[in-house]
Motif scaffolding. Sequence first.
Motif, PDB file in Angstrom:
ATOM      1  N   ARG A  21       1.055  -1.154   0.029  1.00  0.00           N
ATOM      2  CA  ARG A  21       0.032  -0.329  -0.244  1.00  0.00           C
ATOM      3  C   ARG A  21       0.631   1.175   0.294  1.00  0.00           C
ATOM      4  NH1 ARG A  21      -5.020   1.098   4.052  1.00  0.00           N
ATOM      5  NH2 ARG A  21      -6.072   3.107   3.027  1.00  0.00           N
ATOM      6  N   GLU A  75      -0.221  -1.221   5.029  1.00  0.00           N
ATOM      7  CA  GLU A  75      -0.461  -2.941   4.608  1.00  0.00           C
ATOM      8  C   GLU A  75       0.034  -3.079   3.744  1.00  0.00           C
ATOM      9  OE1 GLU A  75      -2.997   0.108   5.505  1.00  0.00           O
ATOM     10  OE2 GLU A  75      -3.967  -0.882   6.899  1.00  0.00           O
ATOM     11  N   TYR A  81      -1.889  -1.585  -5.788  1.00  0.00           N
ATOM     12  CA  TYR A  81      -2.832  -0.925  -4.959  1.00  0.00           C
ATOM     13  C   TYR A  81      -2.334   0.265  -6.187  1.00  0.00           C
ATOM     14  CZ  TYR A  81      -2.753  -3.103  -0.262  1.00  0.00           C
ATOM     15  OH  TYR A  81      -3.068  -3.558   0.780  1.00  0.00           O
ATOM     16  N   GLY A 141      -4.370   4.361  -2.268  1.00  0.00           N
ATOM     17  CA  GLY A 141      -4.389   3.581  -1.414  1.00  0.00           C
ATOM     18  C   GLY A 141      -5.895   2.446  -0.426  1.00  0.00           C
ATOM     19  N   TRP A 142      -6.684   3.092  -1.258  1.00  0.00           N
ATOM     20  CA  TRP A 142      -8.010   3.015  -1.164  1.00  0.00           C
ATOM     21  C   TRP A 142      -8.721   1.336  -2.152  1.00  0.00           C
ATOM     22  CZ3 TRP A 142     -10.048   4.214   3.034  1.00  0.00           C
ATOM     23  CH2 TRP A 142      -9.585   5.790   3.435  1.00  0.00           C
ATOM     24  N   ILE A 187      -7.261  -2.366  -4.521  1.00  0.00           N
ATOM     25  CA  ILE A 187      -5.986  -3.224  -5.081  1.00  0.00           C
ATOM     26  C   ILE A 187      -7.480  -3.810  -5.870  1.00  0.00           C
ATOM     27  CG2 ILE A 187      -5.144  -5.525  -4.238  1.00  0.00           C
ATOM     28  CD1 ILE A 187      -5.971  -4.210  -1.420  1.00  0.00           C
ATOM     29  N   ALA A 217      -9.381  -1.739  -0.408  1.00  0.00           N
ATOM     30  CA  ALA A 217      -7.862  -2.315   0.514  1.00  0.00           C
ATOM     31  C   ALA A 217      -8.614  -2.229   1.663  1.00  0.00           C
ATOM     32  CB  ALA A 217      -6.959  -0.908  -0.154  1.00  0.00           C
ATOM     33  N   GLU A 218      -9.434  -1.873   2.621  1.00  0.00           N
ATOM     34  CA  GLU A 218      -9.690  -1.476   4.376  1.00  0.00           C
ATOM     35  C   GLU A 218      -9.172  -2.798   3.913  1.00  0.00           C
ATOM     36  OE1 GLU A 218      -8.537   0.981   6.414  1.00  0.00           O
ATOM     37  OE2 GLU A 218      -8.107   2.455   5.051  1.00  0.00           O
TER      38      GLU A 218
END
Length: 277
Positions: A105, A110, A146, A150-151, A153, A168-169
């Motif tokens: 990320r 992560e 990613y 970063g949000w 994948i 991603a979270e």
Amino acid sequence: ETGEKLTDVFGMRNIVSAVAVADDTSKIAASGFNGEIWIWDLRTGGAIGPLTPMATGATILEFTSGGKFLVGQGYGELRIWRAEDGADVAALTDQSDKVTGVGLRPTGTEIAVGRENGDIEIRTTEGRLLNDVTGQHGSAIVRLRYSPDGWTIAATDLLASYAVLLRAEVGASVGALFGHESRLNDIAFSNDSDYVITGSEEGSARIWDAEHLQEIASIGGHRAGVNRVGFNHKTAQAYSLSRQGDLKLWRAPDQLIGRRFDDADWYALAVALTEDG
């Protein structure tokens, strides 16, 4: 910028299989085909290593954001070292369910880990499991990317002609990109995270709207399967590279790559382009 050599680093005892540079350009790392791992300070030339070796040479070697950790993935294993002193942090070496893909990320700590059975794990840089995503893929994960923000994948597997986008979270599925006729070899996000490009064994690449999962461009002409794709992060340009080595650069209107069209009103019935484009 100029191509002028800045420094040399020494110590590798085998052919280099992968290289990584920290995002603050303070460190460089390399893996040999024999599994040896080294880190160098680019300001002093001082070496750290060899680190705890991998069973085989790393195919992916990357520093985490900020350069605190070094992550290496080889066939069937993943290792994490502390970049400051090369100390071991974590290792995933279960040969009953091999590690086949990894993604870091860009904003946060992560790591996405792909397994041979098609599962995707979201882990911390210390190796702790956060989420386990199952059921989206039926074979070994080969690409995990990613988005720059970063949000999201993007994931592809060894056999499928589609890609899956995940949040991603939590690892929840956003949806799939369907349209290619042969398996996907690579996938990448645009710098603004709004678009995705995919490359397929059929010799073509496609550009997608990452939010609506809609194909907006199909680009072909390669003589063999496309194994690498990506975006120029400063201009509205994409590239596709085939296994035979032919590279194509594609330029699209800024509205297609750099900026999304406004959604039409609900009563819109048609759309047209002017003759000059």
